[in-house]
Design a protein around this motif. Structure first.
Motif, PDB file in Angstrom:
ATOM      1  N   LYS A 136       0.934  -1.307  -0.022  1.00 13.30           N
ATOM      2  CA  LYS A 136       0.064  -0.086   0.026  1.00 13.30           C
ATOM      3  C   LYS A 136       0.821   1.292  -0.110  1.00 13.30           C
ATOM      4  O   LYS A 136       1.889   1.277   0.622  1.00 13.30           O
ATOM      5  CB  LYS A 136      -0.825   0.019   1.269  1.00 13.30           C
ATOM      6  N   GLU A 195       0.249   5.491   0.485  1.00 12.02           N
ATOM      7  CA  GLU A 195      -0.558   6.467   0.543  1.00 12.02           C
ATOM      8  C   GLU A 195      -0.381   7.333  -0.730  1.00 12.02           C
ATOM      9  O   GLU A 195      -1.304   7.935  -1.568  1.00 12.02           O
ATOM     10  CB  GLU A 195      -0.421   7.473   1.787  1.00 12.02           C
ATOM     11  N   ASN A 205      -6.082   9.631   0.212  1.00  9.93           N
ATOM     12  CA  ASN A 205      -4.928   9.121   0.801  1.00  9.93           C
ATOM     13  C   ASN A 205      -4.324   7.552   0.706  1.00  9.93           C
ATOM     14  O   ASN A 205      -3.874   6.903   1.320  1.00  9.93           O
ATOM     15  CB  ASN A 205      -5.232   9.150   2.373  1.00  9.93           C
ATOM     16  N   ASP A 206      -4.798   7.158  -0.725  1.00 11.92           N
ATOM     17  CA  ASP A 206      -4.553   5.710  -1.308  1.00 11.92           C
ATOM     18  C   ASP A 206      -4.172   5.711  -2.661  1.00 11.92           C
ATOM     19  O   ASP A 206      -5.112   6.414  -3.470  1.00 11.92           O
ATOM     20  CB  ASP A 206      -5.653   4.863  -1.017  1.00 11.92           C
TER      21      ASP A 206
HETATM   22  C1  NAG Z   1      -7.617   6.663   4.320  1.00 16.30           C
HETATM   23  O1  NAG Z   1      -8.723   7.519   4.895  1.00 16.30           O
HETATM   24  C2  NAG Z   1      -9.840   6.488   5.464  1.00 16.30           C
HETATM   25  C3  NAG Z   1     -11.005   7.496   6.062  1.00 16.30           C
HETATM   26  O2  NAG Z   1     -10.112   8.218   6.917  1.00 16.30           O
HETATM   27  C4  NAG Z   1      -9.308   5.659   6.112  1.00 16.30           C
HETATM   28  O3  NAG Z   1     -10.402   4.552   6.376  1.00 16.30           O
HETATM   29  C5  NAG Z   1      -8.307   4.791   5.259  1.00 16.30           C
HETATM   30  O4  NAG Z   1      -7.841   3.669   6.273  1.00 16.30           O
HETATM   31  C6  NAG Z   1      -7.011   5.699   4.949  1.00 16.30           C
HETATM   32  N1  NAG Z   1      -6.212   4.977   3.991  1.00 16.30           N
HETATM   33  C7  NAG Z   1      -4.976   4.736   4.316  1.00 16.30           C
HETATM   34  C8  NAG Z   1      -4.273   4.048   2.984  1.00 16.30           C
HETATM   35  O5  NAG Z   1      -4.443   5.406   4.967  1.00 16.30           O
END
Ligand code: NAG
Ligand code: NAG
Length: 233
Positions: free
Chosen positions: A77, A79, A157-158
């Motif tokens: 993964k 971000e 964020n991904d």
């Molecule tokens: C991105 O943000 C969402 C909602 O806040 C969260 O559930 C998710 O785990 C986050 N993903 C990463 C890759 O950090």
């Protein structure tokens, strides 16, 4: 045109299709190839935009079983995507392993039946299992451009790092199954229009497995774990 996972199949002898389209579901595992000597599964990641009835999916990891061995290859993964950083993760027989960074860097299994070779400094690998399969894989993100064109709605964020994979398969039996495997059966008929260089495969229920390394899908009947690869000769 169908969207989602597409697996590019490079054929050695008589294969007809260059690409195979299959939807599947996010966060599930499916069998790509299930044959006498090898089982290859994939883990899908994906996203379902509001109002759609299907997930957009990508392959995040593949798992192979051959003889009494197993091997996994994963996109880790990220971000934010950084091409300089390596996003490949491997295990062989349940143990993690690392292939030194750098183009042409190689790792061999102790019995020499599995070879990994980096095909660029980071994020690209060629996997060779002698006489069974050759896999080329790149880790790539879903780009902002693709996201905009297809309206995936990728979260900020991904980066949705995933694998682009190509398979070269050797010595398959006529009973081969799996999403890709099925297209190699002598009797396979493409539900897509004839003349299209792409196979469309349906049937989530036939190919779903319980994990990356299990051969328990409904159509996975010919693979026998533990069969010694050397005995084939
Ligand atoms: C991105 O943000 C969402 C909602 O806040 C969260 O559930 C998710 O785990 C986050 N993903 C990463 C890759 O950090
Ligand atoms: C993978 O191989 C190792 C070594 O043979 C074995 O211990 C492990 O159970 C295997 N993993 C799976 C999921 O079959």
């Amino acid at each position: 045109m169908l969207k989602s996972v597409f697996l590019i199949v490079t054929l050695l002898n008589v294969k007809q299709y260059a690409e195979v389209y299959f939807h599947g579901k996010k966060d599930e595992h499916f069998s790509l190839i299930s044959d006498v000597n090898v089982q290859i599964n994939a883990r899908f990641i994906g996203i379902r935009p509001a109002g759609r009835s299907r997930d957009f999916t990508w392959i995040q990891a593949i798992g192979l079983m051959f003889g009494s061995h197993n091997f996994t290859l994963e996109a880790t993964k990220a971000e934010n995507w950084d091409q300089e950083a390596d996003h490949l993760k491997f295990t062989y027989n349940g143990m993690s392993l690392s292939v030194p960074l750098g183009h042409s860097s190689v790792w061999n299994s102790p019995d020499q039946n599995l070879e990994l070779e980096r095909t660029s400094a980071t994020n690209s690998i060629r996997v060779t299992i002698q006489e069974i399969v050759e896999i080329s894989a790149n880790v790539v993100p879903v780009t902002e451009e693709e996201d905009a064109i297809h309206s995936y709605g990728i979260p900020k964020n991904d980066s949705f790092a995933h694998l682009e994979v190509q398979f070269r398969l050797f010595d398959l039996s006529p009973k081969v199954e799996g999403i890709l495997g099925r297209t190699y059966q002598p009797s396979f008929k493409n539900p897509a229009k004839s003349g299209v260089d792409m196979a469309v495969v349906g049937g989530d229920d036939k190919y779903k497995t319980s994990s990356l390394l299990s051969a328990d899908c409904n159509s996975c009947t010919v693979f026998t774990s533990g069969k010694n690869v050397a005995e084939r000769k």
